[in-house]
Scaffold this motif. Structure first.
Motif, PDB file in Angstrom:
ATOM      1  N   PRO A 150       0.844  -1.208   0.000  1.00  0.00           N
ATOM      2  CA  PRO A 150       0.000   0.000   0.000  1.00  0.00           C
ATOM      3  C   PRO A 150       0.873   1.250   0.000  1.00  0.00           C
ATOM      4  O   PRO A 150       1.660   1.450   0.920  1.00  0.00           O
ATOM      5  CB  PRO A 150      -0.790  -0.124   1.309  1.00  0.00           C
ATOM      6  CG  PRO A 150      -0.676  -1.558   1.710  1.00  0.00           C
ATOM      7  CD  PRO A 150       0.662  -1.996   1.223  1.00  0.00           C
ATOM      8  N   PRO A 151       0.780   2.090  -1.005  1.00  0.00           N
ATOM      9  CA  PRO A 151       1.669   3.256  -1.085  1.00  0.00           C
ATOM     10  C   PRO A 151       1.297   4.329  -0.068  1.00  0.00           C
ATOM     11  O   PRO A 151       0.160   4.408   0.398  1.00  0.00           O
ATOM     12  CB  PRO A 151       1.442   3.761  -2.513  1.00  0.00           C
ATOM     13  CG  PRO A 151       0.044   3.346  -2.832  1.00  0.00           C
ATOM     14  CD  PRO A 151      -0.143   2.018  -2.155  1.00  0.00           C
ATOM     15  N   ASP A 152       2.270   5.151   0.267  1.00  0.00           N
ATOM     16  CA  ASP A 152       2.014   6.321   1.099  1.00  0.00           C
ATOM     17  C   ASP A 152       1.157   7.302   0.293  1.00  0.00           C
ATOM     18  O   ASP A 152       1.361   7.491  -0.901  1.00  0.00           O
ATOM     19  CB  ASP A 152       3.347   6.972   1.488  1.00  0.00           C
ATOM     20  CG  ASP A 152       3.150   8.167   2.396  1.00  0.00           C
ATOM     21  OD1 ASP A 152       3.075   7.979   3.624  1.00  0.00           O
ATOM     22  OD2 ASP A 152       3.074   9.298   1.869  1.00  0.00           O
ATOM     23  N   LEU A 153       0.203   7.942   0.967  1.00  0.00           N
ATOM     24  CA  LEU A 153      -0.754   8.791   0.259  1.00  0.00           C
ATOM     25  C   LEU A 153      -0.446  10.281   0.355  1.00  0.00           C
ATOM     26  O   LEU A 153      -1.196  11.088  -0.194  1.00  0.00           O
ATOM     27  CB  LEU A 153      -2.172   8.536   0.793  1.00  0.00           C
ATOM     28  CG  LEU A 153      -2.732   7.128   0.593  1.00  0.00           C
ATOM     29  CD1 LEU A 153      -4.161   7.044   1.131  1.00  0.00           C
ATOM     30  CD2 LEU A 153      -2.700   6.721  -0.877  1.00  0.00           C
ATOM     31  N   SER A 154       0.629  10.645   1.020  1.00  0.00           N
ATOM     32  CA  SER A 154       0.918  12.067   1.231  1.00  0.00           C
ATOM     33  C   SER A 154       0.922  12.860  -0.069  1.00  0.00           C
ATOM     34  O   SER A 154       0.365  13.960  -0.148  1.00  0.00           O
ATOM     35  CB  SER A 154       2.266  12.236   1.926  1.00  0.00           C
ATOM     36  OG  SER A 154       2.341  11.491   3.108  1.00  0.00           O
ATOM     37  N   LEU A 155       1.550  12.333  -1.102  1.00  0.00           N
ATOM     38  CA  LEU A 155       1.720  13.049  -2.367  1.00  0.00           C
ATOM     39  C   LEU A 155       1.001  12.351  -3.520  1.00  0.00           C
ATOM     40  O   LEU A 155       1.313  12.603  -4.683  1.00  0.00           O
ATOM     41  CB  LEU A 155       3.212  13.173  -2.698  1.00  0.00           C
ATOM     42  CG  LEU A 155       4.093  13.796  -1.610  1.00  0.00           C
ATOM     43  CD1 LEU A 155       5.556  13.735  -2.015  1.00  0.00           C
ATOM     44  CD2 LEU A 155       3.682  15.240  -1.340  1.00  0.00           C
ATOM     45  N   MET A 156       0.043  11.519  -3.198  1.00  0.00           N
ATOM     46  CA  MET A 156      -0.549  10.661  -4.223  1.00  0.00           C
ATOM     47  C   MET A 156      -1.225  11.445  -5.338  1.00  0.00           C
ATOM     48  O   MET A 156      -1.160  11.050  -6.508  1.00  0.00           O
ATOM     49  CB  MET A 156      -1.554   9.698  -3.578  1.00  0.00           C
ATOM     50  CG  MET A 156      -2.090   8.632  -4.519  1.00  0.00           C
ATOM     51  SD  MET A 156      -0.793   7.685  -5.358  1.00  0.00           S
ATOM     52  CE  MET A 156       0.004   6.884  -3.963  1.00  0.00           C
ATOM     53  N   THR A 157      -1.880  12.542  -5.036  1.00  0.00           N
ATOM     54  CA  THR A 157      -2.563  13.280  -6.105  1.00  0.00           C
ATOM     55  C   THR A 157      -1.580  13.969  -7.040  1.00  0.00           C
ATOM     56  O   THR A 157      -1.962  14.410  -8.125  1.00  0.00           O
ATOM     57  CB  THR A 157      -3.532  14.330  -5.530  1.00  0.00           C
ATOM     58  OG1 THR A 157      -2.810  15.241  -4.686  1.00  0.00           O
ATOM     59  CG2 THR A 157      -4.635  13.654  -4.723  1.00  0.00           C
ATOM     60  N   LYS A 158      -0.319  14.073  -6.635  1.00  0.00           N
ATOM     61  CA  LYS A 158       0.727  14.625  -7.500  1.00  0.00           C
ATOM     62  C   LYS A 158       1.513  13.522  -8.197  1.00  0.00           C
ATOM     63  O   LYS A 158       2.258  13.790  -9.133  1.00  0.00           O
ATOM     64  CB  LYS A 158       1.702  15.475  -6.674  1.00  0.00           C
ATOM     65  CG  LYS A 158       1.129  16.781  -6.165  1.00  0.00           C
ATOM     66  CD  LYS A 158       0.920  17.767  -7.288  1.00  0.00           C
ATOM     67  CE  LYS A 158       0.533  19.130  -6.760  1.00  0.00           C
ATOM     68  NZ  LYS A 158       0.306  20.106  -7.850  1.00  0.00           N
ATOM     69  N   ALA A 159       1.354  12.304  -7.731  1.00  0.00           N
ATOM     70  CA  ALA A 159       2.172  11.207  -8.234  1.00  0.00           C
ATOM     71  C   ALA A 159       1.524  10.461  -9.393  1.00  0.00           C
ATOM     72  O   ALA A 159       2.137   9.559  -9.959  1.00  0.00           O
ATOM     73  CB  ALA A 159       2.469  10.220  -7.101  1.00  0.00           C
ATOM     74  N   ARG A 160       0.307  10.786  -9.755  1.00  0.00           N
ATOM     75  CA  ARG A 160      -0.396  10.115 -10.838  1.00  0.00           C
ATOM     76  C   ARG A 160      -0.689  11.097 -11.954  1.00  0.00           C
ATOM     77  O   ARG A 160      -1.012  12.262 -11.707  1.00  0.00           O
ATOM     78  CB  ARG A 160      -1.700   9.488 -10.327  1.00  0.00           C
ATOM     79  CG  ARG A 160      -1.480   8.379  -9.297  1.00  0.00           C
ATOM     80  CD  ARG A 160      -0.777   7.191  -9.925  1.00  0.00           C
ATOM     81  NE  ARG A 160      -0.563   6.096  -8.988  1.00  0.00           N
ATOM     82  CZ  ARG A 160       0.539   5.915  -8.279  1.00  0.00           C
ATOM     83  NH1 ARG A 160       1.537   6.787  -8.378  1.00  0.00           N
ATOM     84  NH2 ARG A 160       0.666   4.879  -7.458  1.00  0.00           N
ATOM     85  N   GLY A 161      -0.617  10.608 -13.180  1.00  0.00           N
ATOM     86  CA  GLY A 161      -0.761  11.475 -14.333  1.00  0.00           C
ATOM     87  C   GLY A 161      -2.056  12.262 -14.370  1.00  0.00           C
ATOM     88  O   GLY A 161      -2.070  13.428 -14.747  1.00  0.00           O
TER      89      GLY A 161
END
Length: 276
Positions: A150-161
């Motif tokens: 399960p990935p860390d979600l801190s920056l998830m909205t920046k980490a996906r195209g």
């Protein structure tokens, strides 16, 4: 002699390019049609908007608090938020007393060292701490989740195209596979069909269900509402200074407009007596 060498070099480039063109054309027209791929059934992110969108967008603090509630009650069991400190929650409307309570009651304790023995131990979190990791390391995370970390979600909205829209679509996109889906793309044991995920099958089970949380402000906790709220919260965790950045941008833009007008008027004043 130099001209001859230059001519031969140019001719060599032309021959290579021509050969590549011919070979590519032959390969294109003789290539057998390949079978379907997962991208033939993959869906792009839904069109969804958030209060923070656009040059004048601002965070809705009430929505961010609802999103944090969804994260705490649903997502935090598997996903970390290690680049965010508990004290940052005051920025979305929580009081210092509420942040103290949230940190102290957080189910995962913070690793530390016993001052008396020097041995590793744990303690309750305090506001100055970042949210602790759910798993000690990736190996432990995979062992607990059918080899999916399960990935860390801190920056998830920046980490996906596709950013926040992708995350929202993923949360609401679980469904039964279509009848025409080839067998090789059907989910196997431990996987769940989600057309918004690039390879269609996701190890994370559906996370949201109607009325899974009870919002203090009375908002109905539908799957779409919870997905919208927690995605908005994760937009904030990825860029908590967004409002200040936009405000600075507008201030700079207004200054530049004023300076441009002033420079133009100065130009007209200096050169008004000059004849062309």
């Amino acid at each position: 002699m130099v001209r001859v060498i230059g001519f031969l070099v140019g001719l060599g480039f032309v021959v290579v390019l021509g050969y590549s063109l011919i070979v590519g054309a032959i390969a294109y027209f003789t290539e057998e049609e390949s079978g379907p791929t997962s991208y033939d059934y993959h869906l792009y992110a839904q069109d969804v908007s958030f209060p923070s969108d656009g040059p004048l967008g601002r965070f809705d603090r009430q929505q961010l608090q609802r999103g944090f509630q969804v994260f705490r009650e649903v997502c935090a069991a598997c996903h970390s938020l290690e680049y965010v400190a508990f004290r940052n929650l005051t920025e979305i409307g929580f009081t210092e007393a509420e942040v103290d309570a949230i940190a102290d009651q957080w189910p995962i304790q913070v690793p530390t060292v016993d001052e008396n023995t020097g041995e590793e131990t744990t303690r309750n979190a305090v506001p100055a701490d970042n949210f602790p990791r759910v798993y000690a390391n990736e190996v432990a995370g995979r062992a607990a989740n059918n080899n999916a970390y399960p990935p860390d979600l801190s920056l998830m909205t920046k980490a996906r195209g596709e950013g926040a829209a992708y995350l929202y679509s993923l949360l609401v996109g679980y469904q039964d596979p279509p009848a025409d889906l080839p067998e090789e793309f059907l989910p196997t044991t431990g996987l769940y069909y989600n057309p918004y995920f690039p390879n269609l099958n996701l190890a994370m089970p559906p996370a949201l269900f109607p009325d899974q949380v009870t919002y203090a402000d009375g908002t109905e906790a539908t799957v779409q509402q919870m997905a919208w709220d927690v995605t908005a919260f994760l937009i904030w965790t990825a860029e908590p200074r967004m409002e200040a950045r936009k405000a600075t941008g507008w201030a700079v833009l207004i200054f530049l407009i004023f300076a441009t007008v002033l420079a133009f008027l100065s130009y007209k004043n200096v050169w008004r007596d000059q004849k062309h």
